[in-house]
Scaffold this motif. Structure first.
Motif, short mmCIF file in Angstrom:
data_model
loop_
_atom_site.label_atom_id
_atom_site.label_comp_id
_atom_site.label_asym_id
_atom_site.label_seq_id
_atom_site.Cartn_x
_atom_site.Cartn_y
_atom_site.Cartn_z
N ILE A 25 -8.34 0.43 -2.86
CA ILE A 25 -7.99 -0.51 -1.79
C ILE A 25 -6.84 0.00 -0.94
N ALA A 26 -6.10 1.00 -1.45
CA ALA A 26 -5.02 1.60 -0.66
C ALA A 26 -5.53 2.76 0.19
N GLY A 27 -6.84 3.01 0.18
CA GLY A 27 -7.42 4.07 0.98
C GLY A 27 -7.40 3.73 2.46
N PRO A 28 -7.66 4.73 3.33
CA PRO A 28 -7.56 4.51 4.78
C PRO A 28 -8.53 3.48 5.34
N ASN A 29 -9.66 3.24 4.69
CA ASN A 29 -10.60 2.25 5.21
C ASN A 29 -10.14 0.82 4.99
N LEU A 30 -9.19 0.63 4.07
CA LEU A 30 -8.69 -0.71 3.79
C LEU A 30 -7.18 -0.78 4.06
N TYR A 31 -6.37 -1.07 3.04
CA TYR A 31 -4.96 -1.35 3.29
C TYR A 31 -4.12 -0.12 3.57
N GLY A 32 -4.70 1.07 3.38
CA GLY A 32 -3.98 2.28 3.71
C GLY A 32 -3.95 2.60 5.19
N GLU A 33 -4.78 1.92 5.98
CA GLU A 33 -4.74 2.14 7.44
C GLU A 33 -5.43 1.03 8.23
#
Length: 484
Positions: A56-64
């Motif tokens: 979930i911290a990846g760029p598609n979600l909460y990372g960006e």
């Protein structure tokens, strides 16, 4: 979930597959690989759980997408007047155009693949009773059920209708609370919200023995103990904060206020950041990490910052507001006067042009790296902060004197003057959302929740956007609607 654990976690997260398929409903057998092996002991459960957080911290979600970029472009934060720029179609709410649909489809697919893996995690715990001690089992279940609720809520906020007495009954999104290989039906938005609230209430009960309640966050950069660094996990107070956010969105102000006050009553666990304790000169804490109730640890953060915000970028690539709009947000006059210049959010997060820059505008440096690489707030994006609880309390408090006191608590701790009276509290809260949540993805959702009729363009002189359902509601991906 700090630095000395990340490489190992990434390896196991890759092994787990984490359901990278485009369509959440298209569950392949290989997505369920290693179930018996991975969940063999507590350490393997820990790695699987951290895999969920990293996903979930990846760029598609909460990372960006849900924080730094897409949601902020939708909120008209930036000066996007180049029609050939990658962000232009998003700023125009052109949902069907490639740059926009690619990002919204990625939010959808990664949200639901994460939800599937959460449900698989819970299913595996059910299948292996006694693998964890009772307290740990309860806390882990509470964390992931809260994560499931948070993901569904943000999918609903983006793809669901404007949530009002009229739109709340419209068909919206599916809700998945167990592993299934068949499509769940699209539910009315208020039914989705009931499921979100139920999940959060269950998570609250499961987290009643969360050590954060008695011991606080327990921040450390050395331990791999899952019961420390609790503000990087869906802890008890993060659940209360989500209850406040969710119930305000659904219009239940009494419940939202009660939840927010639980966090406010424990504010000492999330102390206000000042310039003195932010290491302003060399290693500034621009995200106000001490106030963070929940944060995402993103290993992609600084590379994302470098392709979106740094002053060396071309005009059609950089995300930056106009000088006029930035000064308007912080209530600074054209000559530089006004109290906003002393606001910590302005002083820390907006970099003056360097001597070699051709730009005369400040650039956003909230997520720029710091010199000292051991600072415990590196790679962090705040998802829930103490300040929001005061804003929610101010909006929901029927006593206007107390409501103003909640608002002033944040203003004072951001180094701007307290207000002695407020003719329009909601207008003052909007100003605060603009200042406080830059790069955190909350402003567009504020506009949608309050059904704001028009949003000023981020381009100087351009007409404001007249907002309606066609702009506020992202369409479901085409490959999803065929199942319903």
């Amino acid at each position: 979930m700090k630095r000395n654990y990340i490489n190992l976690i990434l390896t196991v997260a890759t092994l787990l597959g984490l359901a990278s398929c485009k369509n959440f409903l298209d569950v392949k057998p290989e997505d369920q690989m290693l179930e018996g092996t991975v969940y063999s002991n507590k350490q393997s459960v820990n790695l699987a759980l951290n895999g969920l957080y990293l996903k979930i911290a990846g760029p598609n979600l909460y990372g960006e997408n849900l924080t730094l970029s897409t949601m902020e472009v939708l909120a008209q934060r930036f000066n996007l007047n180049s029609t050939n720029g990658a962000w232009y179609s998003i700023s125009q709410y052109s949902w069907a155009e490639g740059p926009t649909s690619s990002r919204t489809n990625s939010i959808w697919s990664d949200s639901y693949s994460s939800i599937m893996n959460i449900n698989m995690f819970l299913q595996n715990l059910d299948a292996r009773p006694g693998l964890l001690d009772a307290k740990t089992d309860s806390i882990y279940r509470g964390e992931v059920i809260a994560m499931r609720a948070m993901l569904h809520f943000d999918v609903l906020r983006l793809f669901g209708p404007r949530y009002s007495t009229v739109d709340s009954t419209q068909i919206s999104i599916p809700y998945y609370d167990k592993v299934e290989n068949v499509a769940r039906p699209l539910l009315p938005a208020n039914e989705v919200m009931k499921n979100i609230v139920a999940d959060l209430n269950q998570a609250e009960k499961l987290l009643e023995k969360d050590p954060i309640i008695t011991k606080g966050v327990m921040s450390t950069t050395t331990s791999t103990d899952f019961m420390v660094n609790r503000n990087y996990r869906l802890n008890y107070f993060a659940v209360k904060a989500l209850q406040a956010r969710v119930n305000l969105y659904r219009g239940d102000k009494a419940v939202a206020l009660a939840a927010a006050k639980v966090v406010i009553d424990n504010a000492s666990k999330f102390p206000w950041t000042t310039l003195a304790n932010s290491n302003e000169k060399s290693n500034p804490d621009r995200i106000f990490s001490t106030e963070m109730i929940l944060g995402a640890y993103s290993t992609n953060l600084y590379s994302a910052n470098n392709v979106m915000f740094v002053e060396a970028l071309e005009d059609n690539a950089i995300l930056v507001p106009t000088d006029k709009n930035l000064k308007s947000v912080f209530e600074i006059t054209e000559t530089g006067a006004g109290v906003g210049g002393n606001d910590y959010r302005y002083r820390l997060n907006w970099a003056e042009p360097s001597g070699t820059s051709t730009r005369s505008i400040r650039t956003f440096n909230k997520y720029a790296d710091v010199v000292k690489k051991t600072m415990d707030f590196r790679n962090t994006i705040p998802l829930l902060k103490l300040s929001e609880m005061y804003y929610i309390a101010a909006e929901c408090e029927p006593d206007q004197i107390q409501a103003l006191a909640y608002l002033n608590k944040v203003r004072i701790n951001r180094n701007i003057d307290a207000l002695t009276s407020v003719p329009n509290l909601q207008n003052e809260l909007l100003k605060e959302y603009k200042r406080e949540f830059f790069g955190e993805g909350q402003l567009f959702f504020y506009y949608k929740r309050t059904n704001t009729a028009s949003i000023a363009s981020g381009v100087d002189g351009a007409p404001a956007f007249t907002m309606d359902a066609s702009k506020y509601v992202a369409p479901l991906p085409p490959n999803e609607t065929q199942f319903h």
